[in-house]
Design an enzyme around this catalytic site. Structure first.
Site, mmCIF file in Angstrom:
data_model
loop_
_atom_site.group_PDB
_atom_site.id
_atom_site.type_symbol
_atom_site.label_atom_id
_atom_site.label_comp_id
_atom_site.label_asym_id
_atom_site.label_seq_id
_atom_site.Cartn_x
_atom_site.Cartn_y
_atom_site.Cartn_z
ATOM 1 N N CYS A 84 0.842 -1.201 0.000
ATOM 2 C CA CYS A 84 0.000 0.000 0.000
ATOM 3 C C CYS A 84 0.873 1.246 0.000
ATOM 4 O O CYS A 84 2.010 1.234 0.479
ATOM 5 C CB CYS A 84 -0.896 0.047 1.234
ATOM 6 N N ASP A 85 0.314 2.322 -0.510
ATOM 7 C CA ASP A 85 0.977 3.615 -0.409
ATOM 8 C C ASP A 85 -0.080 4.705 -0.343
ATOM 9 O O ASP A 85 -1.037 4.696 -1.129
ATOM 10 C CB ASP A 85 1.901 3.877 -1.593
#
Length: 222
Positions: A84-85
């Protein structure tokens, strides 16, 4: 497997019934963002970063999956890596972690009393028998409406150093939650990993989220 050092993401998964193995990717986020140039959309940037994190971990573990993921009754290894970012999109800019008090202070002066979009890119990589057999990506967008903290409260918040190390210089689930009036969208995505989107991405690679819950009879693990 969670390709992130974020304690907030880990806490979201744990509260949702999953105890993931944590493996930090160590990718150079600035270099990846720079390589994409100015033509990439904000959504493309966060998704690309999520992909880089997930694939970095997947590539590290695929030669030695035995001992990392559990083999089920049919000796089929099911391992899912999630990367995730998150970044805040406001005034046409993507903002990650501010890192210093001065940058954090300036960002909050811009944010207070206004709204921005918290974008979280997700990448799910499914591995079987040491081989990547599926991948799904997506971006969750949640609009965050910020309050106007007093100068005293803002300086106290900066002194905790919490906002220095989180995307957008705020949290929803900790001290920063005092300064968020409301959100429009998925709260878990603002914290760092969107459960509804991850459920959808797992389905795309052929898994039910229930297979990953603790004490599930399924051999699949995250």
């Amino acid at each position: 497997m969670l390709a992130s050092a974020s304690p907030a993401r880990l806490a979201v998964l744990r509260s949702a019934g999953i105890e993931p193995i944590v493996r930090v990717s160590g990718v150079d986020e600035d270099a990846i963002t720079a390589s994409m140039g100015g033509s990439a959309t904000p959504e493309q940037v966060v998704v690309r970063l999520a992909q880089a994190k997930a694939h970095s971990v997947a590539n590290d573990i695929t030669p030695s999956l035995d001992g990392v993921c559990w083999a089920g009754a049919n000796d089929v290894l099911n391992c899912v890596v999630v990367g995730c970012d998150s970044m805040l999109h406001i005034d046409g800019d993507l903002q990650g972690k501010p890192l210093t008090p001065d940058v954090t202070r300036e960002r909050w002066k811009t944010m207070m009393g206004r709204s921005g979009d918290l974008l979280t890119g997700h990448c799910v990589v499914r591995i079987q028998d040491g081989t990547i057999v599926g991948e799904a990506v997506g971006c969750s967008t949640t609009t965050v409406h910020f309050s106007e903290p007093s100068e005293q409260d803002l300086e106290a918040y900066l002194a905790t150093e919490e906002p220095l190390h989180v995307a957008g210089a705020f949290t929803l689930d900790s001290l920063g939650g005092w300064f968020v009036d409301r959100i429009e969208g998925d709260p878990s995505s603002v914290i760092g990993i969107g459960l509804p989107l991850v459920r959808t991405l797992l389905h795309e690679v052929g898994l039910s989220v229930a297979e990953l819950w603790r004490d599930s009879p399924s051999p699949a693990q995250l």
